[in-house]
Design an enzyme around this catalytic site. Structure first.
Site, PDB file in Angstrom:
ATOM      1  N   GLU A   1     -11.210  -4.683 -35.406  1.00 47.45           N
ATOM      2  CA  GLU A   1     -10.155  -5.150 -34.491  1.00 47.45           C
ATOM      3  C   GLU A   1     -10.234  -6.673 -34.346  1.00 47.45           C
ATOM      4  OE1 GLU A   1     -10.300  -3.481 -30.489  1.00 47.45           O
ATOM      5  OE2 GLU A   1      -8.453  -4.495 -29.893  1.00 47.45           O
TER       6      GLU A   1
ATOM      7  N   ILE B   1      17.595  -4.206  -8.323  1.00 49.96           N
ATOM      8  CA  ILE B   1      18.688  -3.719  -9.175  1.00 49.96           C
ATOM      9  C   ILE B   1      18.263  -2.471  -9.948  1.00 49.96           C
ATOM     10  CG2 ILE B   1      20.062  -4.260 -11.240  1.00 49.96           C
ATOM     11  CD1 ILE B   1      20.283  -7.112 -10.204  1.00 49.96           C
TER      12      ILE B   1
ATOM     13  N   GLY C   1       0.796  -1.214   0.000  1.00 44.69           N
ATOM     14  CA  GLY C   1       0.000   0.000   0.000  1.00 44.69           C
ATOM     15  C   GLY C   1       0.831   1.269   0.000  1.00 44.69           C
ATOM     16  N   LYS C   2       1.963   1.213  -0.708  1.00 37.62           N
ATOM     17  CA  LYS C   2       2.803   2.422  -0.782  1.00 37.62           C
ATOM     18  C   LYS C   2       2.070   3.541  -1.527  1.00 37.62           C
ATOM     19  CE  LYS C   2       6.706   1.334  -2.557  1.00 37.62           C
ATOM     20  NZ  LYS C   2       7.348   1.814  -3.784  1.00 37.62           N
TER      21      LYS C   2
ATOM     22  N   HIS D   1     -13.277   6.889 -21.019  1.00 39.55           N
ATOM     23  CA  HIS D   1     -13.155   6.189 -19.736  1.00 39.55           C
ATOM     24  C   HIS D   1     -13.583   7.106 -18.584  1.00 39.55           C
ATOM     25  CE1 HIS D   1     -10.984   2.552 -21.069  1.00 39.55           C
ATOM     26  NE2 HIS D   1     -10.455   3.328 -21.990  1.00 39.55           N
TER      27      HIS D   1
ATOM     28  N   GLU E   1     -14.363   6.399 -15.679  1.00 37.46           N
ATOM     29  CA  GLU E   1     -13.887   5.936 -14.364  1.00 37.46           C
ATOM     30  C   GLU E   1     -12.689   6.727 -13.856  1.00 37.46           C
ATOM     31  OE1 GLU E   1     -13.761   4.209 -17.223  1.00 37.46           O
ATOM     32  OE2 GLU E   1     -11.981   2.945 -17.390  1.00 37.46           O
TER      33      GLU E   1
ATOM     34  N   CYS F   1     -15.634   2.266 -23.172  1.00 33.84           N
ATOM     35  CA  CYS F   1     -14.677   2.126 -24.275  1.00 33.84           C
ATOM     36  C   CYS F   1     -14.943   0.827 -25.052  1.00 33.84           C
ATOM     37  CB  CYS F   1     -13.243   2.204 -23.760  1.00 33.84           C
ATOM     38  SG  CYS F   1     -12.105   2.710 -25.051  1.00 33.84           S
TER      39      CYS F   1
HETATM   40  N1  GLN Z   1      -9.641  -2.157 -28.193  1.00 35.26           N
HETATM   41  C1  GLN Z   1     -10.513  -1.043 -28.343  1.00 35.26           C
HETATM   42  C2  GLN Z   1      -9.874   0.079 -29.150  1.00 35.26           C
HETATM   43  O1  GLN Z   1      -8.683   0.151 -29.303  1.00 35.26           O
HETATM   44  C3  GLN Z   1     -10.992  -0.529 -27.002  1.00 35.26           C
HETATM   45  C4  GLN Z   1      -9.910   0.091 -26.182  1.00 35.26           C
HETATM   46  C5  GLN Z   1     -10.292   0.284 -24.730  1.00 35.26           C
HETATM   47  O2  GLN Z   1     -11.243  -0.308 -24.246  1.00 35.26           O
HETATM   48  N2  GLN Z   1      -9.551   1.097 -24.020  1.00 35.26           N
HETATM   49  O3  GLN Z   1     -10.567   0.942 -29.638  1.00 35.26           O
END
Ligand code: GLN
Length: 542
Positions: free
Chosen positions: A404, A149, A16-17, A506, A508, A380
């Site tokens: 993708e 190291i 927990g540093k 994102h 979050e 995302c």
């Molecule tokens: N793989 C997806 C993209 O590159 C979603 C990326 C993510 O969820 N951060 O668009």
């Protein structure tokens, strides 16, 4: 002029540093002292962006688009600051820049060495945070444990800082662990003594020792550590494992660490005010009815991979006076039994991720959410999953996909961002950092935020493919957040569903315990109204 607090770790990692650093920032800030934070990571990657979440946990994205260590997430959440790329330095960055200087001829005639060239570069980067932030105190965490190291040049650099900046302007804090021996019911101080010795060998005498332990630490143990490690007894600070990480600033404050730091660094400080935080922690610890959220991802075996998501859920649940209970659902194992598992949850969240593995399980979860009207929140990759699943339903084809995962898909509803075409290099080349997003009035997103324009952090290469916008919109998909030019779909939601919403960014990363994110608030609000086992009837869209 800024003052510096350096935090090192000893004995073992994962004590927990990062939370301690964030908590020290919090207790200083609660006295009106301005703080900034930096993490020095000894590994050779330039940043953690190319590392697997299994290796490294979550990659935290700063507002200016740096892919950084998840400890920066703790710093931002606890201290309430917004950090920049200067706040995460790795050996990879340091060596790359020293070697680039050498190639340019900056040291012409000289032999390039770890001391002074590498250490000077490290010190330059530490001072840069002071320069950018103009904060009174800069707290610097050295990753890893003393004796590694890779960590040596960093320890040498922070040792030199005391001489450069002056004794009264630098403080060293060492975080250790006291193992408990069950047979004799004792806490052991020997590993701490050894690790302090190792630190001294490099030339650093700690001013404070934070002793993490799973058991109460007696006065006798504190005396012993004080004597053997040559640290004032008041500077031997116990850090007993707490129920919630948000309690750590209170534990450190109550143990007198804030006062000690202020005195030793000669800081001008007001009285500490942690009243609101204290109240928040009390509410967090009080028993509450749970809201059960199924988190569907492929890295669920390592929960650190979703650190900010987990915290954001917890912040939002607290604001609803609920406790969040996360069911960790491995998307690769959401096979035939998927429905049984998903029936047990009140909301489904699909967070970010890369690569094809585990995708079909996520799509199954999104289908379940759409058909059963279980609240769904996609982050995302989770937005791309929602769009693929919806597309498969609209076009009656399993071929609907992201390029993708299927480069030759007949229905590539998710495709590379135009600026990503032709990019071969993997590191640091995604769409990264904060972008504005305009909300479409009357949508769930606009209601949740209660504003017109929001700024959110991105990390992706793929996006919603506008070639499919019209048919998907006609079938009930609502692009509710758009880039200022209207070209990029940043938020999508499904019409006629209580809460089926996903965003390309994102959220979050911007949630704080004392200011939860509006989308997480909305999601938990919808989830808490959902009955488990409630197998609601499926309504056709349109
Ligand atoms: N793989 C997806 C993209 O590159 C979603 C990326 C993510 O969820 N951060 O668009």
């Amino acid at each position: 002029m800024s003052k510096y607090i350096f935090i090192t770790g000893g004995v073992v990692s994962s004590v927990g540093k990062g939370i301690s650093v964030a908590s020290i920032g919090k207790i200083l800030k609660s006295r009106g002292i301005s703080v900034s934070v930096q993490k020095l990571d000894p590994y050779l990657n330039v940043d953690p962006g190319t590392m697997s979440p299994f290796q490294h946990g979550e990659v935290f994205v700063t507002q200016d688009g740096a892919e950084t260590d998840l400890d920066l997430g703790h710093y931002e959440r606890f201290i309430g600051v917004e950090l920049t790329q200067a706040s995460n330095v790795t050996s990879g960055q340091v060596y790359s820049s020293v070697i680039a200087q050498e190639r340019r001829g900056d040291f012409l005639g000289g032999t390039i060495q770890v001391v002074p060239h590498v250490t000077n570069e490290i010190k330059r980067r530490i001072r840069k945070v002071a320069e950018i932030s103009q904060a009174e105190v800069i707290i610097i965490e050295v990753g890893g444990t003393v004796g590694d190291i890779e960590g040596q040049p960093f320890l040498e650099a922070i040792r030199q800082m005391r001489k450069d900046e002056g004794r009264d302007n630098v403080l060293y804090i060492h975080v250790t662990f006291l193992p408990h021996i069950a047979a004799t019911d004792e806490l052991k101080t020997k590993p701490t003594q050894h690790s302090v010795n190792e630190l001294r060998r490099i030339g650093i005498q700690p001013d404070v020792i934070l002793c993490r332990s799973d058991k109460e630490i007696s006065e006798g143990i504190k005396d012993k550590i004080s004597l053997f490690c040559d640290v004032d007894k008041e500077a031997v600070i116990p850090l007993v494992t707490s129920e919630t990480i948000y309690e750590v600033p209170l534990l450190l404050e109550d143990a007198g660490l804030g006062e000690f730091i202020v005195r030793r660094l000669g800081l001008t400080a007001g009285k500490s005010n942690l009243d609101e935080w204290r109240d928040m922690v009390a509410r967090l610890k009080a028993p509450k009815e749970p809201v059960i959220i199924g988190l569907v991802g492929k890295y669920v075996g390592l929960r650190d991979a979703y650190y900010s998501v987990r915290e954001a859920l917890c912040h939002a649940a607290l604001a609803h006076n609920r406790a969040v209970k996360i069911e960790w659902l491995d998307s690769e194992q959401l096979d035939g039994a998927a429905d049984d598992k998903l029936r047990q949850v009140q909301g489904i969240i699909v967070p970010g991720g890369f690569g094809y593995r585990g995708i079909e399980g996520m799509i199954k979860a999104a289908k379940f959410a759409r058909e059963r009207e279980v609240p769904y929140f996609g982050l995302c990759l989770g937005m791309q999953i929602m769009v693929i699943e919806f597309g498969r339903w609209v076009f009656h084809s399993e071929k609907v996909n992201s390029t993708e995962f299927d480069a030759n898909s007949d229905y590539p509803v998710i495709d590379l961002l135009p600026e990503q075409r032709g990019i071969e290099q993997k590191g640091g080349t995604m769409r990264l950092g904060t972008y504005p997003c305009h909300l479409v009035p009357g949508t769930i997103a606009a209601r949740a935020y209660g504003t017109e324009v929001v700024y959110e952090r991105h990390r992706h290469r793929y996006e919603f493919n506008n070639n499919f916008r019209q048919p998907l919109e006609e079938a009930g998909l609502v692009p509710s957040g758009l880039s200022p030019d209207g070209r990029l779909v940043e938020i999508a939601e499904l019409r006629d569903r209580p809460w089926m919403l996903a965003c390309q960014f994102h959220p979050e990363f911007k949630s704080r315990p004392d200011s939860p994110h509006p989308l997480f608030l909305g999601f938990i609000g919808a989830a808490k109204e959902t009955l488990v086992e409630g197998a609601q009837t499926s309504l056709p869209l349109n």
